[in-house]
Design a protein around this motif. Structure first.
Motif, PDB file in Angstrom:
ATOM      1  N   PRO A  20    -101.635  54.846  46.959  1.00  0.00           N
ATOM      2  CA  PRO A  20    -101.679  55.941  46.900  1.00  0.00           C
ATOM      3  C   PRO A  20    -102.440  57.017  45.651  1.00  0.00           C
ATOM      4  CG  PRO A  20     -99.186  55.688  47.182  1.00  0.00           C
ATOM      5  CD  PRO A  20     -99.581  54.761  47.202  1.00  0.00           C
ATOM      6  N   MET A  21    -102.025  55.969  44.661  1.00  0.00           N
ATOM      7  CA  MET A  21    -102.568  57.224  43.476  1.00  0.00           C
ATOM      8  C   MET A  21    -103.652  56.587  43.314  1.00  0.00           C
ATOM      9  SD  MET A  21     -99.998  58.765  42.143  1.00  0.00           S
ATOM     10  CE  MET A  21    -100.864  58.888  40.719  1.00  0.00           C
ATOM     11  N   ALA A  22    -105.127  55.693  44.255  1.00  0.00           N
ATOM     12  CA  ALA A  22    -106.455  55.209  43.758  1.00  0.00           C
ATOM     13  C   ALA A  22    -106.819  56.216  43.624  1.00  0.00           C
ATOM     14  CB  ALA A  22    -106.164  54.070  44.552  1.00  0.00           C
ATOM     15  N   LEU A  23    -108.030  56.040  42.720  1.00  0.00           N
ATOM     16  CA  LEU A  23    -108.857  57.348  42.861  1.00  0.00           C
ATOM     17  C   LEU A  23    -109.574  57.526  43.661  1.00  0.00           C
ATOM     18  CD1 LEU A  23    -109.105  58.334  38.911  1.00  0.00           C
ATOM     19  CD2 LEU A  23    -107.978  59.902  40.934  1.00  0.00           C
ATOM     20  N   ILE A  24    -110.160  58.156  44.570  1.00  0.00           N
ATOM     21  CA  ILE A  24    -111.248  58.012  45.668  1.00  0.00           C
ATOM     22  C   ILE A  24    -112.376  59.042  45.557  1.00  0.00           C
ATOM     23  CG2 ILE A  24    -112.123  58.206  47.972  1.00  0.00           C
ATOM     24  CD1 ILE A  24    -109.863  57.139  48.333  1.00  0.00           C
ATOM     25  N   SER A  25    -113.129  58.844  44.822  1.00  0.00           N
ATOM     26  CA  SER A  25    -114.358  60.148  44.330  1.00  0.00           C
ATOM     27  C   SER A  25    -113.585  60.900  43.478  1.00  0.00           C
ATOM     28  CB  SER A  25    -114.575  61.206  45.994  1.00  0.00           C
ATOM     29  OG  SER A  25    -115.951  59.232  46.582  1.00  0.00           O
ATOM     30  N   GLU A  26    -113.002  60.298  42.241  1.00  0.00           N
ATOM     31  CA  GLU A  26    -112.251  61.001  41.555  1.00  0.00           C
ATOM     32  C   GLU A  26    -111.018  61.847  42.283  1.00  0.00           C
ATOM     33  OE1 GLU A  26    -115.178  64.071  39.783  1.00  0.00           O
ATOM     34  OE2 GLU A  26    -116.518  62.161  38.676  1.00  0.00           O
ATOM     35  N   LYS A  27    -110.498  61.800  43.270  1.00  0.00           N
ATOM     36  CA  LYS A  27    -109.415  62.605  43.449  1.00  0.00           C
ATOM     37  C   LYS A  27    -108.880  61.245  43.936  1.00  0.00           C
ATOM     38  CE  LYS A  27    -110.509  65.449  46.984  1.00  0.00           C
ATOM     39  NZ  LYS A  27    -110.890  66.437  48.229  1.00  0.00           N
ATOM     40  N   PRO A  28    -107.096  61.502  43.564  1.00  0.00           N
ATOM     41  CA  PRO A  28    -106.012  60.386  45.124  1.00  0.00           C
ATOM     42  C   PRO A  28    -106.710  60.096  45.714  1.00  0.00           C
ATOM     43  CG  PRO A  28    -104.962  62.275  43.452  1.00  0.00           C
ATOM     44  CD  PRO A  28    -106.790  62.402  42.959  1.00  0.00           C
ATOM     45  N   MET A  29    -106.172  59.766  46.272  1.00  0.00           N
ATOM     46  CA  MET A  29    -105.599  58.932  47.674  1.00  0.00           C
ATOM     47  C   MET A  29    -104.946  59.360  48.130  1.00  0.00           C
ATOM     48  SD  MET A  29    -106.335  55.206  50.432  1.00  0.00           S
ATOM     49  CE  MET A  29    -104.303  55.370  49.587  1.00  0.00           C
ATOM     50  N   ILE A  30    -103.889  60.152  48.058  1.00  0.00           N
ATOM     51  CA  ILE A  30    -103.259  61.324  48.736  1.00  0.00           C
ATOM     52  C   ILE A  30    -103.310  62.603  48.565  1.00  0.00           C
ATOM     53  CG2 ILE A  30    -101.976  61.646  46.595  1.00  0.00           C
ATOM     54  CD1 ILE A  30    -100.335  60.666  49.851  1.00  0.00           C
ATOM     55  N   GLN A  31    -104.605  63.127  47.640  1.00  0.00           N
ATOM     56  CA  GLN A  31    -105.100  64.375  48.752  1.00  0.00           C
ATOM     57  C   GLN A  31    -105.517  64.480  49.560  1.00  0.00           C
ATOM     58  OE1 GLN A  31    -106.296  65.739  44.347  1.00  0.00           O
ATOM     59  NE2 GLN A  31    -107.001  67.654  45.537  1.00  0.00           N
ATOM     60  N   HIS A  32    -107.091  62.890  49.418  1.00  0.00           N
ATOM     61  CA  HIS A  32    -107.555  63.350  50.729  1.00  0.00           C
ATOM     62  C   HIS A  32    -107.126  63.962  51.794  1.00  0.00           C
ATOM     63  CE1 HIS A  32    -111.305  62.219  48.232  1.00  0.00           C
ATOM     64  NE2 HIS A  32    -110.834  62.231  47.579  1.00  0.00           N
ATOM     65  N   VAL A  33    -106.252  62.032  51.476  1.00  0.00           N
ATOM     66  CA  VAL A  33    -105.004  62.857  53.372  1.00  0.00           C
ATOM     67  C   VAL A  33    -104.246  64.003  53.345  1.00  0.00           C
ATOM     68  CG1 VAL A  33    -103.504  61.095  54.368  1.00  0.00           C
ATOM     69  CG2 VAL A  33    -104.265  60.878  53.032  1.00  0.00           C
ATOM     70  N   TYR A  34    -103.795  64.135  52.559  1.00  0.00           N
ATOM     71  CA  TYR A  34    -102.829  66.082  51.635  1.00  0.00           C
ATOM     72  C   TYR A  34    -103.938  66.968  52.356  1.00  0.00           C
ATOM     73  CZ  TYR A  34    -100.043  68.929  51.152  1.00  0.00           C
ATOM     74  OH  TYR A  34     -98.612  70.160  50.928  1.00  0.00           O
TER      75      TYR A  34
END
Length: 242
Positions: A20-34
């Protein structure tokens, strides 16, 4: 009715610890989902249910809401049920924490269907286009009746096509909307024989006479299972944003 979206986010993963903490385009994955869930017009609150302090803090840092749950839950549904025992709500939507491309429109549609079918669990399906997906035991298949009620879920291709008539096969998407009382009942039920055989917890619902409505969508889940999947998701995001 109050609708609460719960995103289970477990730190431990055999193939991808700390996913969940993996960065995707400089944001953690959990933030994208949220953020995609939060954008829904039909959701009253969004809560990340996690077993790890680092994930909890990351959510708080980007302005989200999180709850620390027990570490020994066997499934996301169990983790969501713990949240439901602590949070007021009528419908609880389970959104997987490793799908950073989840469509807000799909969430809207599922919740609307759930509001119209207050006694049912609601989930989704998409047509299978790849023969490898059809034959893969990692891709769960579903069949539903003419009223969109689930009849069976399987890791095998279902139904078996003995004729020459063309048929559509459907992939089950792991997003669920539960009435609170059904969620509370579900997690107390013993695992059924079919569930143990297929290793699919939704079969416990069918075995106990709990109805599941299945919404058809054209969204095909793009989950992150390994570090290599991050690059694939980033390429899709870049294409979406031009």
């Amino acid at each position: 009715m109050k609708v609460v979206a719960v995103i289970p986010a477990r730190h431990g993963s055999t193939r991808f610890p700390g996913k969940p903490m993996a960065l995707i385009s400089e944001k953690p994955m959990i933030q994208h989902v949220y953020q995609r869930v939060k954008a829904s017009n039909n959701i009253d609150s969004v809560i990340v249910a996690t077993d790890h302090d680092d994930i909890y803090q990351a959510v708080v840092d980007f302005g989200g809401e999180a709850i620390i749950t027990r570490k020994d839950h066997e499934s996301g549904s169990d983790r969501m049920a713990e949240v439901a025992s602590k949070v007021d709500g009528d419908l609880f939507l389970n959104v997987q924490g490793d799908e950073p491309l989840i469509r807000t429109e799909l969430i809207d549609q599922i919740v609307k269907l759930a509001l119209d079918n207050e006694e049912s669990v609601v989930t989704a399906k998409v047509k299978i286009k790849d023969i490898e997906d059809l034959n893969s035991p990692n891709v769960v298949k579903v069949v539903a009746d003419n009223q969109a009620n689930a009849m069976y879920f399987s890791r095998s291709p279902i139904p078996y096509n003995r004729s020459i008539e063309p048929i559509h096969y459907f992939k089950h998407l792991g997003i669920y909307c539960f009435p609170k009382k059904t969620l509370e009942q579900f997690v107390t039920l013993p695992k059924s024989i079919l569930e143990k055989t297929e290793m699919l917890e939704q079969l416990r619902l069918l075995d106990n006479g709990i109805n599941i409505k299945v919404l058809e969508t054209n969204y095909d889940a793009v989950g992150v299972d390994t570090p290599e999947d991050i690059l694939k998701v980033e390429r899709i995001l870049e294409a979406q944003h031009g």
